[in-house]
Design an enzyme around this catalytic site. Structure first.
Site, mmCIF file in Angstrom:
data_model
loop_
_atom_site.group_PDB
_atom_site.id
_atom_site.type_symbol
_atom_site.label_atom_id
_atom_site.label_comp_id
_atom_site.label_asym_id
_atom_site.label_seq_id
_atom_site.Cartn_x
_atom_site.Cartn_y
_atom_site.Cartn_z
ATOM 1 C CG ASN A 11 -12.439 4.101 5.771
ATOM 2 O OD1 ASN A 11 -13.534 4.643 5.604
ATOM 3 N ND2 ASN A 11 -11.903 3.916 6.972
ATOM 4 C CD1 TRP A 12 -12.516 7.788 0.013
ATOM 5 C CD2 TRP A 12 -14.470 8.614 -0.723
ATOM 6 N NE1 TRP A 12 -12.454 7.846 -1.359
ATOM 7 C CE2 TRP A 12 -13.637 8.353 -1.830
ATOM 8 C CE3 TRP A 12 -15.743 9.136 -0.941
ATOM 9 C CZ2 TRP A 12 -14.040 8.601 -3.139
ATOM 10 C CZ3 TRP A 12 -16.151 9.378 -2.246
ATOM 11 C CH2 TRP A 12 -15.307 9.115 -3.335
ATOM 12 C CE LYS A 13 -9.587 7.072 7.964
ATOM 13 N NZ LYS A 13 -8.749 6.880 9.096
ATOM 14 C CG HIS A 98 -12.042 1.757 10.711
ATOM 15 N ND1 HIS A 98 -11.538 2.751 11.508
ATOM 16 C CD2 HIS A 98 -11.274 1.736 9.596
ATOM 17 C CE1 HIS A 98 -10.500 3.304 10.899
ATOM 18 N NE2 HIS A 98 -10.321 2.711 9.729
ATOM 19 C CD GLU A 100 -10.785 6.347 12.054
ATOM 20 O OE1 GLU A 100 -11.737 6.484 11.274
ATOM 21 O OE2 GLU A 100 -9.601 6.500 11.702
ATOM 22 C CD GLU A 170 -7.535 -0.447 8.591
ATOM 23 O OE1 GLU A 170 -7.192 0.110 7.547
ATOM 24 O OE2 GLU A 170 -8.473 -0.051 9.293
ATOM 25 N N GLY A 176 -3.706 6.824 10.009
ATOM 26 C CA GLY A 176 -3.753 8.287 9.962
ATOM 27 C C GLY A 176 -2.578 8.970 10.642
ATOM 28 C CB SER A 216 0.290 5.539 7.134
ATOM 29 O OG SER A 216 -0.275 6.271 8.211
ATOM 30 N N GLY A 237 -6.964 4.960 3.863
ATOM 31 C CA GLY A 237 -7.744 6.105 4.332
ATOM 32 C C GLY A 237 -7.334 7.371 3.600
ATOM 33 N N GLY A 238 -6.494 8.173 4.237
ATOM 34 C CA GLY A 238 -6.102 9.492 3.733
ATOM 35 C C GLY A 238 -5.728 9.527 2.255
HETATM 36 C C1 PEP Z 1 -8.165 3.573 7.492
HETATM 37 O O1 PEP Z 1 -8.962 4.484 7.682
HETATM 38 O O2 PEP Z 1 -8.594 2.420 7.472
HETATM 39 C C2 PEP Z 1 -6.746 3.877 7.296
HETATM 40 C C3 PEP Z 1 -5.915 2.900 7.154
HETATM 41 O O3 PEP Z 1 -6.398 5.210 7.266
HETATM 42 P P1 PEP Z 1 -4.981 5.831 6.749
HETATM 43 O O4 PEP Z 1 -4.654 5.165 5.436
HETATM 44 O O5 PEP Z 1 -5.229 7.278 6.618
HETATM 45 O O6 PEP Z 1 -3.958 5.486 7.785
#
Ligand code: PEP
Length: 253
Positions: A11-13, A98, A100, A170, A176, A216, A237-238
């Site tokens: 997930n590049w956000k 998600h 967010e 999640e 994040g 994470s 994500g990251g």
């Molecule tokens: C996400 O955006 O779904 C996520 C899990 O982010 P991260 O891996 O950065 O925690």
């Protein structure tokens, strides 16, 4: 050993321009060409979807996802993107609900349920995200929160349609933040989700459902998570923004 095929999703956000997307795939595609036994999904921002969908055409197990969509096919919904538009450019998955979207943009379970149904109706596989906040966990409400989110998210989905659904657990406190859930804690919630699905639908559907963990995930912790019996993949994500780290996660060795 269960029969579920692993799925690793990025997930590049709101990261990467079109040029940066091209550069990522140029380096990434040759690195994953020898991987056939799992599915890989990349969810870039809307502006890169078309290009990304074209670039992955040569890799059958690599798919493109949108990070959100509207449930209507068209209309006066300024700023929104419809399932028809996504389908037309080769998008085959969509992340729905998600944290967010839920917490920053105020998406409700009711809205999320409509989006999940619309995605399926239009031949796009939804990845429904659920997860509790730190406060909810500390107050002992994790299972109740997950249950409500699953009921809402899947409220319009039929037994037959469950085949195209993926659920991502999640925990909000792990997204994040660098704080990953331990494999055991994640497994506990995944097993709870699978039982919920068995009750709501039936056991074969629950057994076939792919459950992803997100929060994470990094090259260093992915193997421990993937070793758990009810964790079938990751939503990243990251650590998905950089080719080498995402490749390591995809390989989860
Ligand atoms: C996400 O955006 O779904 C996520 C899990 O982010 P991260 O891996 O950065 O925690």
């Amino acid at each position: 050993m269960n029969g579920r095929r692993p799925l690793i999703a990025a997930n590049w956000k709101m990261y990467k321009t079109l040029e940066e997307t091209r550069a990522f795939f140029k380096e990434f595609i040759p690195k994953i060409k020898d991987i056939f036994d799992r599915d890989i999904i990349i969810a870039p921002p809307f502006t890169s979807l078309n290009e990304a969908a074209n670039l992955v055409k040569e890799v059958p197990n690599c798919h493109i996802a949108a990070q959100n969509m509207h449930f209507e096919e068209q209309g006066a919904f300024t700023g929104e993107i419809s399932p028809l538009m996504l389908k037309a450019i080769g998008v085959s998955f969509v992340i729905i609900g998600h944290s967010e979207r839920r917490h920053i943009f105020g998406e409700s379970d009711d809205l999320i349920g409509k989006k999940v149904k619309s995605a399926i109706t239009h031949g796009i596989c939804p990845i429904l995200c659920v997860g509790e906040t730190l406060e909810q966990r500390e107050q002992g409400h994790t299972n109740e929160v997950i249950s409500t989110q699953i009921d809402g998210g899947l409220s319009l989905v039929s037994l037959e349609e469950m085949e195209s659904v993926t659920i991502a657990y999640e925990p909000v406190w792990a997204i994040g933040t660098g704080k990953t859930a331990t494999p055991e804690l994640a497994q506990e919630v995944h097993s709870f989700i699978r039982k919920l699905i068995a009750q709501k639908f039936n056991s074969p559907i629950a057994e076939n459902l792919r459950l992803l963990y997100g929060g994470s995930v990094k090259p260093e912790n992915v193997a421990g998570l993937m070793n758990q019996p009810d964790i079938d993949g990751a939503l990243v994500g990251g650590a998905s923004l950089e080719v080498n780290s995402f490749e390591k996660i995809v390989r989860f060795e």
